[in-house]
Each structure stands twice: as structure tokens, then as C-alpha cells.
Design an enzyme around this catalytic site. Structure first.
Site, PDB file in Angstrom:
ATOM      1  N   HIS A  29     -58.557  24.247  -2.702  1.00 61.11           N
ATOM      2  CA  HIS A  29     -58.614  23.361  -3.857  1.00 61.11           C
ATOM      3  C   HIS A  29     -59.867  22.491  -3.783  1.00 61.11           C
ATOM      4  CE1 HIS A  29     -56.939  20.689  -0.794  1.00 61.11           C
ATOM      5  NE2 HIS A  29     -57.293  19.657  -1.541  1.00 61.11           N
ATOM      6  N   HIS A  71     -54.176  24.858   1.094  1.00 57.51           N
ATOM      7  CA  HIS A  71     -54.384  25.695  -0.088  1.00 57.51           C
ATOM      8  C   HIS A  71     -55.748  25.405  -0.729  1.00 57.51           C
ATOM      9  CE1 HIS A  71     -52.416  28.181  -3.295  1.00 57.51           C
ATOM     10  NE2 HIS A  71     -53.532  27.790  -3.890  1.00 57.51           N
ATOM     11  N   PHE A 128     -74.614   3.516  15.643  1.00 52.55           N
ATOM     12  CA  PHE A 128     -76.017   3.550  15.236  1.00 52.55           C
ATOM     13  C   PHE A 128     -76.148   3.809  13.736  1.00 52.55           C
ATOM     14  CE2 PHE A 128     -80.066   5.692  14.522  1.00 52.55           C
ATOM     15  CZ  PHE A 128     -80.941   4.823  15.153  1.00 52.55           C
ATOM     16  N   ARG A 152     -78.550  24.323  20.447  1.00 52.01           N
ATOM     17  CA  ARG A 152     -78.847  25.609  19.803  1.00 52.01           C
ATOM     18  C   ARG A 152     -77.865  25.785  18.648  1.00 52.01           C
ATOM     19  NH1 ARG A 152     -78.392  27.177  24.905  1.00 52.01           N
ATOM     20  NH2 ARG A 152     -76.516  28.341  24.361  1.00 52.01           N
ATOM     21  N   CYS A 173     -48.980  26.439  -4.276  1.00 46.12           N
ATOM     22  CA  CYS A 173     -48.742  27.874  -4.432  1.00 46.12           C
ATOM     23  C   CYS A 173     -47.936  28.123  -5.712  1.00 46.12           C
ATOM     24  CB  CYS A 173     -48.004  28.421  -3.204  1.00 46.12           C
ATOM     25  SG  CYS A 173     -49.105  28.942  -1.866  1.00 46.12           S
ATOM     26  N   CYS A 195     -90.078  15.647 -12.264  1.00 47.47           N
ATOM     27  CA  CYS A 195     -88.761  15.384 -11.650  1.00 47.47           C
ATOM     28  C   CYS A 195     -88.884  15.527 -10.140  1.00 47.47           C
ATOM     29  CB  CYS A 195     -87.737  16.364 -12.204  1.00 47.47           C
ATOM     30  SG  CYS A 195     -86.157  16.306 -11.317  1.00 47.47           S
ATOM     31  N   HIS A 231     -84.359  23.154 -15.222  1.00 44.99           N
ATOM     32  CA  HIS A 231     -84.297  21.705 -15.089  1.00 44.99           C
ATOM     33  C   HIS A 231     -83.302  21.076 -16.060  1.00 44.99           C
ATOM     34  CE1 HIS A 231     -86.388  17.561 -15.421  1.00 44.99           C
ATOM     35  NE2 HIS A 231     -85.425  17.543 -14.545  1.00 44.99           N
ATOM     36  N   CYS A 246     -45.747  25.219   0.055  1.00 45.97           N
ATOM     37  CA  CYS A 246     -47.004  24.631  -0.424  1.00 45.97           C
ATOM     38  C   CYS A 246     -46.886  24.283  -1.906  1.00 45.97           C
ATOM     39  CB  CYS A 246     -48.152  25.613  -0.194  1.00 45.97           C
ATOM     40  SG  CYS A 246     -49.675  25.102  -1.019  1.00 45.97           S
ATOM     41  N   ASN A 275     -63.182  19.351  -0.136  1.00 50.21           N
ATOM     42  CA  ASN A 275     -62.958  19.022   1.269  1.00 50.21           C
ATOM     43  C   ASN A 275     -62.290  20.234   1.903  1.00 50.21           C
ATOM     44  OD1 ASN A 275     -63.701  16.445   0.380  1.00 50.21           O
ATOM     45  ND2 ASN A 275     -61.581  15.740   0.247  1.00 50.21           N
TER      46      ASN A 275
END
Lengths: 336, 336
Positions: free
Chosen positions: A169, A167, A311, A23, A46, A199, A243, A43, A156
Site C-alpha cells: 500500500h 499488504h 550529528f 562496500r 486483503c 529550472c 518539464h 489482513c 513506506n
């Protein structure tokens, strides 16, 4: 019963494995992310520690001069660059068989905000818009380098998505080759264009819009949906209605609209899945293909809720344990 | 300086990122894996709980009858099968645009040993050989199904490799389509064969053997190496010297040799990296291509030491933070 669905963009099949079906709320992050302060004195991203990063390449600032605090968005070279502005694009044959070249290119970091804990889904729309402006500015800057074949903008978020620094980015990479993976997607799109005169990505968007089952939201300039052949649970595409092959061709009006749509998509994922780790990637045509009609730039959000196993390594085919119709429904239900 | 290397099998480039270079021992598993008992009374794969699994498809047994204890290797259907022996291979067009079909095929689990904690690198060579015999028997059984286009044998070891059950087991999947990823590798190999008259994988093996820098070990029938364009640290290929496209064509002598080589490769990884999570995959030509000269079956071990991030998702190009020459050297140094 499990089913196979073919991704129209890659012609790869994906298994939607209903026997293992979870679910939507089962994909929720089990524990809260550690709470972060607004400012972390250790950091390097910062404000106040600008000297611990390479000199900035671009910044939007409210005060100060280059490499001072006072910036709202700041772009710097990646200190651990995978691609560097040295060398050339000559290929070398090693041992008469293996092919090698310099990793010439660019690898930059976009510091999205001076506030250590203000992730995109928590920003104001105006703040997100500033980040997107930085993306466009750097895209247009990097495409001036004649060695660059492809420019990738990506983010990421969280450890499972491959980041170690909290921080907020994102990153920009400019590669000296069109990667085989990208080339194949282009070839599929060219084949489709030659057959239909249209397209492929415009038609994917139209088909998703007409079906409506997997649509999350729609704005003046964008459609957001969980694609028919989603590779992973909650994979989210943001596709422009206008487009243009390359993100470098995005208009200021579109950036403004995208800011709201991107923030809202990430906010709903955060609400539904308890701030999951995710990547997002802006896909653009290769630099040399910016005038070709077959491609349409778009943004893909990939929540990192599951892992690939043997797999997937052996077949290239993903097993997706959620049906995109169900995850899209759950995303639509989140109150605006 | 980072460098780009092209994988001769896929033509994809990989970045060997020297700036982020880690020493081989930095990839070591930080904490010990939880100690497992020889027998776990709650494990459905341990002897005594055969009724909690679907009835067996194949077994090597020392005593008892089908679905009793007394087996040394046991093959059962996957209870949460991604591919099932129902339906057909007709494709359906949905909403006039999207392509879908039944996930028809087979998905089996190979219980490698009745001993809950006897992983491959801890087995006797004779025990590993029994597992490999099961692989071959099931490969040859599954290829009788005319709907089957590709048979994949693989193993997920540890959580990062995508397994939740500890008991030593591997999986076999038989798919009703040749996946685009596999098709492309075949196309590259065909192109190479047409140009040179030789098998690409035979030539990869020869070039690796002649260079020697990345070779781990060599037996009568196999060469083991970390490939030139390794996608991940410690990626290990085991390639047979006898040219056969499909694992179904492996000889009994080769299975005996492979047992020792596979065990030794996994043992060295376990010693060096503190029993890392890994996948291995046996790559074979599609069933219809078993008589073609362009492919060579082989086994790839993929330790799961790093994660992919947005860069890899967007480009298909991996960033490998270890140089295969250095990881191979570390593997060679482990005493036999």
C-alpha cells in the site's frame, strides 16, 4: 578522506565519509524478510474484509460494486488519519505566543493490489501502471479542495520505513499549509530560476546525465540516478524529461513509462540489497505553483539502511557512508 | 482530532495526531537493555586499552600520564572521523555544476567515565559535571581554529540513536560551514529579534514558563520542558535563564547546575520509559555569532521512540503521536 558535497536542491551539505566507507554489498539486508502468503485472512487490506476499512474513495475494479471484492486497486481514507476533512485553516494564538490550527486536509491509503505479497518490484508493469493511475486520479481529485496547499504521494515499505502493515500500500496526504521544508526548496529553485532563467531540477537532471557516473538507467521519458549529494546510501531519483511542476500534470504515456522504470529501480534495489526497507516520495510543486516554471516533479526512493544520530539532529547534515558513484555502478551491473 | 502546531524556532508545523494517541507508558522500551559489566576487557574505551585509541586530546585524571589509565574523563579523536584536520575550505565546481569541498574540521569522542556501565543518569552529579567541563574545554579549544564555523556537542545513547559502542561517550564535531539547517534557525531568530528586539529563545522559555503545562522542572539557572511543538514524544529542552548565544560562554556555576538538571531529566526518562535510546544535542550559535543577541544556547534531548516515514521525508513535517502536555505531566509525577 571524507568530502563535503552540496545538495543543489537544498544547499545543504552532506558528508561522504570515506573512512567509514562500506562496500555496496555491506548494506544488504542481513536476514530474509518473513515469507508472506498471497492472501492473509486477518489482513484488513486483503479482499473480503472491505467492511473493516472505511468506505472506498476510488477503485479500479474488474467485478463487483463499491466496497466489494473484485478491485485491482482501491483507495480508502486512512483509519488513523493525521489530517482530516474537518475544520478550517484559521490560525490560533495560544498563551499569546504559540501558533496552532486544525489538522485539516486528507490522508488516504492506496491498496496497490488485492494480492497480499505482490510488492511493486514483483508486479507486472501493467499492474504498477494501475497503481500510478490511482495516484494521478487522487491527486487530481484532492486538488479540487481549495484548502489543500500540497499533495504528497508516498510509500513506506518495511518496518524501518515506518509501516506496520505488510499488504502492499501507499499513502496520499494533502496538507493545508506549504511546509517550511517545501517552501525552502521552492525558494532555492526560484532563486536559481531568477539567476539562470532555467529550472533547477531540469539542470540537475542534465548535469547528472552529462556526467553519467551516477546514472542507473534511462527510458524515453525518465532518467534514474543516485544524486551527487545523496543523503543516504542508494538514494535514487527518477526525474522526468518533460518539464512539468506537478505530478497532476503527468501524461498517460509518462505513467506507462514510469511504471517500468519504477519497478526496475525497486527490483534492482531488491536484488542488490535483499529486499531492503525503503520509502519513496513523489515531490510536486505546491498546488498554487503548478503553473510556475521553477519546479519539476520527481520521485525519490530512500532506502532505510542507516539511522540518523545526534550529528544529523544537530546540524541537519547527513553522513553518507557510501559514494553514489559506487552504488550507481553496482545498480547498473544488475542484469535487466 | 489531530492538530497542527508551529515550531516557533523553525516555523515548521508538526502534527499532534490524537487519533493515534498513545498513553505515555506505551512508549516504554519493551525489553530490558542487556546488562553491562563495570569493565569490559574488549572495550577500546575502557581503561587499559588506551593504545587502541588515537592519543588523547584532553583528559581529567586522578593518576598516570597521558594515554595511561587513571583518567576520569578522556577526549580522543574519532577513529572514524567524518571531519578531519586536513585540507582547506575552498569550494570546487565539478562538471561545471556540482559543489564540493574538503570535509575539514574536527570530530572527537568524549569518554565520559572509565566505568563501562555508568551512564549519565546513573552518575553522581559531580561526575556529570566533569563531563560538562570537558565539553566546555573542548568547545573553547576548537573555536581557536579559524576554519571552524560551528561546534556541535552531542550524544548517541543506544542502537536506535545511532551508536554501536556501549561505553558511555559523547561526540564533538566542528564543521567548516554553517549548515543550511542552522542558518535557517538563525534567520528565524534574527527576524524575530528585528521585529521585537528580543531573543526568540528567551521568549520561548518565558512563554513555556508562564504556561507551565509542559514544564518538567526548574533550577536556579535552567528551565526544563517539553516544547509546545515537540517533534517527537518526550522531546525535552533544557534552556538556560542567563542569555548567552554560545555554550562556550557557559559559566562554571551554570555547569554545576546543568549537571544536576541533565542527570535528573535523563533519570526521569529512564524511569518512565525503561532506559530508552536517545540523542542529546547542545545547540550553540555559529562561532562567528557568539556576540549576537538573537540566539540562546540550549540542550535538546530527543528520545528515539518512533521512526520517520515517507510523510516526514516528503514534507519535513513530523507526526507526533503524544501530546507534550501529557508527557510533561508524566515526567513531573516521577518522584525526585
Amino acid at each position: 578522506m571524507p568530502e563535503l558535497r552540496q545538495d543543489p536542491a537544498t544547499k545543504e551539505w552532506v558528508i561522504i565519509a570515506t573512512e567509514r566507507m562500506q562496500r555496496p554489498d555491506e548494506f544488504c539486508r542481513p536476514a530474509a524478510r518473513p515469507i508472506q502468503p498471497e492472501h492473509d485472512p486477518d489482513c484488513p487490506f486483503c479482499p473480503g474484509l472491505e467492511t473493516r476499512t472505511p468506505p472506498e474513495l476510488w477503485a479500479r475494479r474488474n467485478a463487483g460494486v463499491a466496497n466489494d471484492p473484485g478491485w485491482s486497486v482501491r483507495v480508502i481514507p486512512n483509519k488513523f488519519a493525521a489530517l482530516v476533512d474537518e475544520g478550517n485553516t484559521d490560525r490560533h494564538l495560544l498563551d499569546g505566543f504559540f501558533r496552532q490550527m486544525d489538522a485539516v486536509g486528507h490522508h488516504e491509503v492506496v491498496l496497490e493490489t488485492p494480492v497480499h505479497n505482490r510488492f511493486i518490484h514483483l508486479m507486472s508493469t501493467a499492474e504498477v501502471e494501475e497503481v500510478l493511475h490511482a495516484y494521478r486520479a487522487r491527486y487530481l481529485g484532492l486538488r479540487q479542495d481549495r484548502r489543500v496547499k500540497l499533495i504528497l504521494i508516498f510509500k513506506n515499505h518495511g518496518e524501518a520505513a515506518g509501516t506496520s502493515l505488510t499488504h502492499p500500500h501507499s499513502q496520499i496526504a494533502a496538507t493545508p499549509v506549504v511546509l517550511a521544508y517545501v517552501r525552502r526548496k521552492c525558494e532555492e529553485a526560484i532563486r536559481y530560476f531568477d539567476a539562470t532563467g532555467r529550472c533547477l531540477y531540469v539542470d540537475i537532471q542534465k548535469a547528472e546525465g552529462q556526467s553519467g557516473q551516477r546514472v542507473i538507467l534511462e527510458s524515453g521519458c525518465f532518467l534514474v540516478f543516485h544524486p551527487f549529494a545523496s543523503q543516504v546510501p542508494f538514494e535514487t531519483w527518477i526525474v522526468p524529461k518533460r518539464h512539468r511542476p506537478s505530478f497532476g500534470q503527468v501524461s498517460t504515456e509518462e505513467l506507462q513509462d514510469l511504471a517500468g522504470v519504477l519497478k526496475e529501480s525497486l527490483r534492482r534495489l531488491a536484488v542488490l540489497l535483499n529486499d531492503p526497507d525503503y520509502n519513496y516520495v513523489i515531490h510536486s510543486a505546491p498546488v498554487d505553483g503548478e503553473d510556475e516554471e521553477y519546479f519539476l516533479w520527481h520521485l525519490e526512493i530512500v532506502p532505510r539502511l542507516t539511522r540518523i544520530a545526534g550529528f544529523e539532529l544537530g546540524t541537519g547534515m547527513r553522513i553518507n557512508t557510501a559514494r553514489p558513484e559506487e552504488t550507481a555502478l553496482a545498480m547498473r551491473k544488475i542484469a535487466t
